[in-house]
Design a protein around this motif. Structure first.
Motif, PDB file in Angstrom:
ATOM      1  N   LEU A 150     -37.990   1.589  27.915  1.00  0.00           N
ATOM      2  CA  LEU A 150     -39.052   0.866  28.501  1.00  0.00           C
ATOM      3  C   LEU A 150     -38.695  -0.210  29.594  1.00  0.00           C
ATOM      4  O   LEU A 150     -37.370  -0.531  29.471  1.00  0.00           O
ATOM      5  CB  LEU A 150     -39.746  -0.031  27.415  1.00  0.00           C
ATOM      6  N   SER A 151     -39.619  -0.651  30.646  1.00  0.00           N
ATOM      7  CA  SER A 151     -39.280  -1.344  31.561  1.00  0.00           C
ATOM      8  C   SER A 151     -38.891  -3.045  30.944  1.00  0.00           C
ATOM      9  O   SER A 151     -39.204  -3.171  29.529  1.00  0.00           O
ATOM     10  CB  SER A 151     -40.586  -1.780  32.346  1.00  0.00           C
ATOM     11  N   GLY A 152     -38.258  -3.698  31.826  1.00  0.00           N
ATOM     12  CA  GLY A 152     -37.679  -5.027  31.105  1.00  0.00           C
ATOM     13  C   GLY A 152     -38.878  -5.945  30.655  1.00  0.00           C
ATOM     14  O   GLY A 152     -38.843  -6.448  29.630  1.00  0.00           O
ATOM     15  N   GLY A 153     -40.229  -5.985  31.402  1.00  0.00           N
ATOM     16  CA  GLY A 153     -41.121  -6.603  30.774  1.00  0.00           C
ATOM     17  C   GLY A 153     -41.655  -6.038  29.729  1.00  0.00           C
ATOM     18  O   GLY A 153     -42.215  -6.681  28.457  1.00  0.00           O
ATOM     19  N   GLN A 154     -41.984  -4.734  29.569  1.00  0.00           N
ATOM     20  CA  GLN A 154     -42.279  -4.149  28.129  1.00  0.00           C
ATOM     21  C   GLN A 154     -41.308  -4.333  27.128  1.00  0.00           C
ATOM     22  O   GLN A 154     -41.992  -4.497  26.112  1.00  0.00           O
ATOM     23  CB  GLN A 154     -42.534  -2.389  28.791  1.00  0.00           C
ATOM     24  N   GLN A 155     -39.900  -4.483  27.336  1.00  0.00           N
ATOM     25  CA  GLN A 155     -39.399  -4.614  26.210  1.00  0.00           C
ATOM     26  C   GLN A 155     -39.421  -5.965  25.911  1.00  0.00           C
ATOM     27  O   GLN A 155     -39.254  -6.333  24.496  1.00  0.00           O
ATOM     28  CB  GLN A 155     -37.719  -4.425  26.890  1.00  0.00           C
TER      29      GLN A 155
END
Length: 259
Positions: A150-155
């Motif tokens: 996942l992207s950083g924000g999603q993580q």
């Protein structure tokens, strides 16, 4: 349960080093309280003491009182693991377990507590937690893929889903947006505004604008000099802290004159 935190005359030590001195602050239930102040002033140390996470550092000791709904979390016989179930933590850098799928990441804390769930109950909990973290629609078709994809924000939102899956009363956030781009930061800030309806939230942030946007109350910490303990200088409604603080040091910090 009101989820109110009362901290009274709290001192925190790492061995002989006095990290935080005589902090007294009440954290209102189902609200967002921001801890601000220059680096090294004890914000994160105090935050970690709320769920006894700081004890993972050898030599850490605490004196004073730290209560959740009237129960002293440092009383003899209190299990730190149980404290951490009640008081979840979201760290500065998203830390999904890299060998686990998105689904497994959400359930990790529940599994650690040896709580047995049927497949359907687990599925419901995964969906509820991911919806609670505003992530369900983005990941519902790839729950069996690695969370590290996942992207950083999603993580970071996955880590929030993992934290709320164990149904805590309080959420602690240690600079949860410092590694994120502005769009992901906005998503986390919007999420914090929604989560305050169900949780007491304490956030450490170096971003003054973020503190002003997301918090109901703000506590400013400072220290007299390098090697000196951090102290709580002033706590008040966020609008008051940013418009008419009572202490000159607070005014100097939020106006950028130091720190």
């Amino acid at each position: 349960m009101s989820n109110r935190i009362d901290i009274t005359d709290l001192d925190i030590y790492y061995g002989k080093f006095h990290a935080v001195e005589k902090v007294t602050v009440n954290i209102e239930p189902k609200s967002v309280t921001a801890f601000i102040g220059p680096s090294g002033c004890g914000k994160s140390t105090l935050l970690r003491s709320i769920n006894r996470m700081h004890e993972m550092t050898p030599g850490a000791t605490v004196t004073g009182s730290l209560e959740l709904d009237g129960q002293n979390l440092y009383a003899s016989g209190i299990d730190p693991v149980e404290v951490r179930k009640q008081i979840g933590m979201v760290f500065q850098r998203a830390n999904p377990f890299p060998t686990m799928t998105i689904r497994e990441n959400v359930l990790a804390g529940v599994r650690l507590s040896n709580k047995r769930l049927s497949r359907s109950d687990a599925d419901d909990l995964v969906e509820r937690s991911l919806r609670g973290a505003n992530l369900w629609n983005e990941v519902k078709d790839r729950l069996d893929l690695s969370g590290s994809g996942l992207s950083g924000g999603q993580q970071q939102r996955l880590c929030i889903a993992r934290a709320i899956a164990v149904e805590p009363q309080v959420l602690l956030m240690d600079e949860p947006c410092s590694a994120l781009d502005p769009i992901s930061t906005l998503a986390i800030e919007d999420l914090i505004s929604q989560l305050r309806e169900n949780y007491t939230i304490v956030i450490v942030t170096h971003n003054m604008q973020q503190a002003a946007r997301v918090s109901d109350r703000t506590a400013f910490f400072n220290l007299a000099g390098v090697g000196q303990p951090g102290r709580l200088i002033e706590v008040d409604e966020t609008s008051t802290i940013f418009s008419s603080p009572k202490v000159q040091a607070t005014e100097d910090y939020i106006s950028g004159r130091f720190g």
